[in-house]
Write a protein that holds these residues in place. Structure first.
Motif, PDB file in Angstrom:
ATOM      1  N   TYR A   1      -1.982   1.394  -3.100  1.00 16.29           N
ATOM      2  CA  TYR A   1      -3.417   0.694  -3.232  1.00 16.29           C
ATOM      3  C   TYR A   1      -4.420   0.845  -2.061  1.00 16.29           C
ATOM      4  O   TYR A   1      -4.207   1.273  -0.916  1.00 16.29           O
ATOM      5  CB  TYR A   1      -2.908  -0.733  -2.736  1.00 16.29           C
ATOM      6  CG  TYR A   1      -2.133  -1.473  -4.105  1.00 16.29           C
ATOM      7  CD1 TYR A   1      -2.499  -1.337  -5.249  1.00 16.29           C
ATOM      8  CD2 TYR A   1      -1.198  -2.027  -3.781  1.00 16.29           C
ATOM      9  CE1 TYR A   1      -1.652  -1.680  -6.232  1.00 16.29           C
ATOM     10  CE2 TYR A   1      -0.310  -3.040  -4.771  1.00 16.29           C
ATOM     11  CZ  TYR A   1      -0.465  -2.834  -5.990  1.00 16.29           C
ATOM     12  OH  TYR A   1       0.352  -3.320  -7.169  1.00 16.29           O
TER      13      TYR A   1
ATOM     14  N   LEU B   1      -6.014  -6.025  -3.297  1.00 13.47           N
ATOM     15  CA  LEU B   1      -5.650  -4.735  -3.484  1.00 13.47           C
ATOM     16  C   LEU B   1      -6.282  -4.106  -4.621  1.00 13.47           C
ATOM     17  O   LEU B   1      -6.282  -4.955  -5.699  1.00 13.47           O
ATOM     18  CB  LEU B   1      -3.854  -4.965  -3.856  1.00 13.47           C
ATOM     19  CG  LEU B   1      -3.231  -5.923  -2.593  1.00 13.47           C
ATOM     20  CD1 LEU B   1      -1.586  -6.070  -3.062  1.00 13.47           C
ATOM     21  CD2 LEU B   1      -3.370  -5.211  -1.251  1.00 13.47           C
TER      22      LEU B   1
ATOM     23  N   ARG C   1       0.819  -1.313  -0.129  1.00 15.40           N
ATOM     24  CA  ARG C   1      -0.174  -0.158   0.080  1.00 15.40           C
ATOM     25  C   ARG C   1       0.760   1.287   0.079  1.00 15.40           C
ATOM     26  O   ARG C   1       0.744   2.308  -0.621  1.00 15.40           O
ATOM     27  CB  ARG C   1      -1.026   0.038   1.356  1.00 15.40           C
ATOM     28  CG  ARG C   1      -2.148  -0.909   1.276  1.00 15.40           C
ATOM     29  CD  ARG C   1      -3.054  -0.639   2.279  1.00 15.40           C
ATOM     30  NE  ARG C   1      -3.682   0.634   1.837  1.00 15.40           N
ATOM     31  CZ  ARG C   1      -4.853   1.069   2.773  1.00 15.40           C
ATOM     32  NH1 ARG C   1      -5.078   0.357   3.758  1.00 15.40           N
ATOM     33  NH2 ARG C   1      -5.488   2.198   2.405  1.00 15.40           N
TER      34      ARG C   1
END
Length: 272
Positions: A162, A179, A157
């Motif tokens: 994401y 994701l 992330r």
């Protein structure tokens, strides 16, 4: 046809890194119906795998990355591979292969995340990445199987920006995180329990679509591979993990609907 670009964070390419690329060419060509052309890459040969004349994967000698990593490698699209590589390292990853420019493709680098899973970064130029998705013999999903799901999700992330969707209705009963980029799913993270790491070490798994799962798994075994986990009745179709003769894990799935949005150009020929 000109390939459309992949958005940063999308899986754009997959490559098998193996010490025996010729054996891998023979196995996957027979299993997935690939045609393979050989391209020069420095002092070695890169095997470009195609379905109906469209690029779907690559096979490289493990020496390309200094012997690390081995197995199927997922490359994620980035706008600036140098900056992405520096960020991947600053977040706790290890740079295995520094950014390398390839005139016939683009610039790529390989990284091992803080929990041991190898992946690639790719800034496409002459080639955007795979030219087919969701068809037999082509890529349809990329999944991180890890015993450290929270840390892994946080890492990716931070690196790719994401979003996440949690799912607890998976056939295995193990927690699963999707994701996303916006509201579009791009990859998955499966939490491994104590039994799974002995079968599937923590790594990015490449999914290829097949017409008949039973036939494909039987063919993989006939060609010298090993059936490992499955069949599993997944929400997008039945799937099975297999190992090729070199011991590299791949997932075969009889796809009932698209796992990833298919925004690459349509193939120029009918796929059989």
């Amino acid at each position: 046809m000109t390939d459309q670009r992949f958005r940063p964070g999308e899986a754009a390419w997959v490559e098998l890194c193996t010490p025996d690329p010729q054996a891998a060419e023979e196995f996957y060509g027979a299993l997935l119906g690939w045609s393979v052309r050989h391209e020069r890459l420095g002092g070695s040969t890169y095997r470009m795998c195609t379905v109906g004349g469209r690029d779907v994967a690559g096979i490289s000698d493990a020496a390309l990355h200094g012997g690390r990593p081995r197995g199927w490698l997922t490359y994620f699209a980035v706008d600036d591979v140098g900056a992405a590589a520096r960020e991947a390292v600053s977040l706790g990853g290890e740079l295995v292969t520094a950014p390398r420019y390839l005139p016939a493709a683009g610039t790529g680098a390989t990284v091992v995340d803080p929990y041991g899973a190898a992946f690639g970064l790719y800034q496409g130029e002459a080639r955007a990445g795979v030219q087919l998705l969701n068809l037999p013999g082509a890529l349809c999903w990329n999944e991180l199987d890890t015993g450290e799901p929270e840390g892994s999700v946080a890492y990716y992330r931070s690196l790719f920006g994401y979003g996440t969707e949690s799912r607890d209705d998976t056939p295995t009963g193990r927690p699963y995180t999707v994701l996303t980029l916006g509201d579009v799913p791009v990859a998955g993270v499966l939490e491994l329990d104590s039994a799974w790491p002995n079968v599937v070490p923590s790594r990015w798994i490449t999914y290829f679509a097949v017409t008949s799962l039973d036939t494909a798994v039987a063919r993989a075994v006939e060609l010298g591979g090993t059936a490992t986990v499955g069949p599993v009745a997944g929400p997008h179709g039945p799937l099975h993990l297999v190992k090729d003769p070199g011991g590299h894990t791949v997932c075969l799935i009889r796809l009932e609907d698209g796992l990833r949005p298919d925004h690459v150009p349509s193939p120029p020929a009918v796929i059989r």
